[in-house]
Design a protein around this motif. Structure first.
Motif, PDB file in Angstrom:
ATOM      1  N   TRP A 152       3.078   0.992   9.093  1.00  0.00           N
ATOM      2  CA  TRP A 152       4.086  -0.057   9.231  1.00  0.00           C
ATOM      3  C   TRP A 152       5.255   0.389  10.105  1.00  0.00           C
ATOM      4  O   TRP A 152       5.798  -0.416  10.878  1.00  0.00           O
ATOM      5  CB  TRP A 152       4.615  -0.461   7.857  1.00  0.00           C
ATOM      6  N   ARG A 203      -2.065   1.438   6.827  1.00  0.00           N
ATOM      7  CA  ARG A 203      -1.574   0.834   8.074  1.00  0.00           C
ATOM      8  C   ARG A 203      -0.182   1.401   8.329  1.00  0.00           C
ATOM      9  O   ARG A 203       0.655   1.421   7.422  1.00  0.00           O
ATOM     10  CB  ARG A 203      -1.533  -0.693   7.947  1.00  0.00           C
ATOM     11  N   PHE A 215       0.828  -1.207   0.000  1.00  0.00           N
ATOM     12  CA  PHE A 215       0.000   0.000   0.000  1.00  0.00           C
ATOM     13  C   PHE A 215       0.863   1.258   0.000  1.00  0.00           C
ATOM     14  O   PHE A 215       0.583   2.236   0.687  1.00  0.00           O
ATOM     15  CB  PHE A 215      -0.996   0.000   1.167  1.00  0.00           C
ATOM     16  N   PHE A 259      -0.074   5.702   4.470  1.00  0.00           N
ATOM     17  CA  PHE A 259      -0.341   4.269   4.400  1.00  0.00           C
ATOM     18  C   PHE A 259      -1.644   3.953   5.147  1.00  0.00           C
ATOM     19  O   PHE A 259      -1.930   4.569   6.177  1.00  0.00           O
ATOM     20  CB  PHE A 259       0.797   3.475   5.047  1.00  0.00           C
ATOM     21  N   TRP A 308      -8.013  -4.643   4.264  1.00  0.00           N
ATOM     22  CA  TRP A 308      -7.054  -5.558   3.637  1.00  0.00           C
ATOM     23  C   TRP A 308      -5.709  -5.469   4.353  1.00  0.00           C
ATOM     24  O   TRP A 308      -5.111  -6.500   4.707  1.00  0.00           O
ATOM     25  CB  TRP A 308      -6.884  -5.199   2.164  1.00  0.00           C
ATOM     26  N   ALA A 309      -5.235  -4.252   4.589  1.00  0.00           N
ATOM     27  CA  ALA A 309      -3.937  -4.059   5.232  1.00  0.00           C
ATOM     28  C   ALA A 309      -3.919  -4.654   6.639  1.00  0.00           C
ATOM     29  O   ALA A 309      -2.923  -5.257   7.070  1.00  0.00           O
ATOM     30  CB  ALA A 309      -3.592  -2.572   5.279  1.00  0.00           C
ATOM     31  N   LYS A 310      -5.032  -4.492   7.363  1.00  0.00           N
ATOM     32  CA  LYS A 310      -5.124  -5.017   8.727  1.00  0.00           C
ATOM     33  C   LYS A 310      -5.039  -6.534   8.744  1.00  0.00           C
ATOM     34  O   LYS A 310      -4.512  -7.134   9.704  1.00  0.00           O
ATOM     35  CB  LYS A 310      -6.431  -4.547   9.367  1.00  0.00           C
ATOM     36  N   PHE A 355      -2.185  -0.843  -4.095  1.00  0.00           N
ATOM     37  CA  PHE A 355      -1.126  -1.600  -3.428  1.00  0.00           C
ATOM     38  C   PHE A 355       0.209  -0.858  -3.546  1.00  0.00           C
ATOM     39  O   PHE A 355       1.125  -1.090  -2.774  1.00  0.00           O
ATOM     40  CB  PHE A 355      -0.983  -2.990  -4.059  1.00  0.00           C
ATOM     41  N   TRP A 362       1.005 -10.253  -0.107  1.00  0.00           N
ATOM     42  CA  TRP A 362      -0.084  -9.268  -0.051  1.00  0.00           C
ATOM     43  C   TRP A 362      -1.451  -9.954   0.012  1.00  0.00           C
ATOM     44  O   TRP A 362      -2.443  -9.314   0.346  1.00  0.00           O
ATOM     45  CB  TRP A 362      -0.063  -8.364  -1.283  1.00  0.00           C
ATOM     46  N   LYS A 380      -9.171  -0.684   1.809  1.00  0.00           N
ATOM     47  CA  LYS A 380      -7.716  -0.789   1.898  1.00  0.00           C
ATOM     48  C   LYS A 380      -7.256  -1.024   3.329  1.00  0.00           C
ATOM     49  O   LYS A 380      -6.333  -1.814   3.582  1.00  0.00           O
ATOM     50  CB  LYS A 380      -7.064   0.464   1.299  1.00  0.00           C
ATOM     51  N   GLN A 381      -7.886  -0.343   4.271  1.00  0.00           N
ATOM     52  CA  GLN A 381      -7.530  -0.532   5.676  1.00  0.00           C
ATOM     53  C   GLN A 381      -7.862  -1.941   6.141  1.00  0.00           C
ATOM     54  O   GLN A 381      -7.085  -2.564   6.884  1.00  0.00           O
ATOM     55  CB  GLN A 381      -8.250   0.510   6.535  1.00  0.00           C
TER      56      GLN A 381
END
Length: 358
Positions: free
Chosen positions: A354, A352, A118, A350, A311-313, A241, A189, A308-309
């Motif tokens: 990181w 998330r 992301f 982002f 998915w990232a989580k 992504f 991913w 997106k959040q």
């Protein structure tokens, strides 16, 4: 090895570099074989042919009077995907476009953009950040020289990754059980989403969709159009992504050593400018491809921040995992966070954080 003796310049290297024997003050000719695993129609190969090659040739001619003669070897004619690092190392190619994801072990650290999912959707921002990472991390270039007998020339980028599928989906949960392809380093991913990840490459994507080997690809817009994946898919979701550094230009070290300093300097200068050029041309190709996919009937939509959040989580802490893996391989794991910081400094947010979880 090229040298000057009593006004006569001569040289011949195993990679096929020929310095025509000439009297002092006369032009020399450098015959260089350049190639890659992907075909000439790929956007990143086009950036080499349209900018890097002519700029090098023109500047060498202007600055030294010497001549560059290119022999092109695209589409796997000398090295298939995953073989180009060795082709440059051995001298089968003088210059190669290496494609980092297809050498996931040897070029582990060079795949750093894959390990910050992301990232920025803007290839212009990504290109600058990637070059900043190489400048801040000399070990990336040193690995190529000391382990693989080649010299770093430039680092390019490809477009913002999304998800193209042969079925339509709305929520991340809709993907569960479906077979989705990725190039390799971006397979993680897909973790936590419930999909079945399949490693693949663009050269086999069209047929694999047709035959049902998989039903989706984590891919960027211009590749979907140029490889005609719109013909075998139904929907593209712009997941942001991020843009990724996969094109890596390097020169065989023996070839490099046979070049005079003035010519070496030009290769390095053009390599840096090629980085920015790939960002600009990829940005335009990305916009054109998104419009083209809609025109061709593909359902194109933008994922919202909540998707997106979510998915990232669901993902494991990929940056931290890869940071530790790279360090264990005696390579510079910090490149991941250097890249994340560079994107943040450029204003990217982002879904998330990181860096806060390292």
């Amino acid at each position: 090895m090229a040298h000057m003796t009593k006004g006569l310049r001569t040289g011949l290297c195993a990679a096929g570099l020929l310095l025509a024997s000439t009297l002092a003050g006369h032009a020399a000719t450098y015959s260089l074989k350049i190639g890659a695993g992907h075909p000439a129609g790929s956007v990143w190969i086009g950036a080499i042919r349209d900018f890097f090659m002519p700029q090098v040739a023109e500047r060498v001619a202007k600055a030294t009077g010497d001549k560059i003669v290119w022999t092109e070897a695209w589409g796997g004619s000398v090295c298939k995907l995953g073989e180009c690092l060795e082709a440059v190392e051995s001298g089968l190619l003088d210059i190669g476009e290496l494609q980092t994801p297809f050498d996931p072990a040897k070029l582990l650290a060079h795949n750093f953009t894959y390990f910050a999912p992301f990232g920025t959707p803007d290839p212009r921002v990504a290109a600058k950040a990637v070059l900043d990472v190489y400048e801040a991390t000399p070990a990336l270039k040193k690995v190529l020289e000391t382990r693989y007998n080649q010299v770093f020339l430039g680092a390019g980028v490809i477009g913002n990754y999304g998800l193209v599928t042969s079925f339509k989906w709305t929520d991340v949960g809709d993907l569960k059980g479906h077979k989705i392809a990725a190039a390799g380093p971006n397979l993680p991913w897909l973790q936590g989403t419930g999909v079945v990840g399949v490693q693949s490459n663009l050269n086999e994507a069209y047929t694999s969709f047709q035959t049902g080997v998989y039903e989706g690809w984590v891919m960027f817009p211009d590749a979907i159009v140029s490889f005609k994946l719109n013909e075998v898919t139904k929907q593209y979701v712009d997941m942001d992504f991020g843009c990724i550094h996969t094109p890596l230009l390097s020169m065989n070290k023996d070839t490099w050593n046979d070049l005079p300093p003035a010519v070496q300097k030009i290769f390095i200068e053009v390599g840096k400018e090629w980085n920015a050029y790939t960002g600009r041309v990829t940005w335009q190709k990305q916009q054109d491809a998104l419009a083209k996919m809609k025109e061709l009937g593909l359902d194109v939509r933008q994922a919202d921040m909540a998707t997106k959040q979510a998915w990232a989580k669901a993902l494991p802490n990929i940056p931290k995992q890869r940071f530790e893996e790279i360090n264990k391989a005696n390579l510079p794991g910090e490149v991941i966070y250097t890249y994340i910081k560079a994107l943040k400094a450029a204003g990217h947010q982002f879904p998330r954080d990181w860096e806060a979880e390292r």
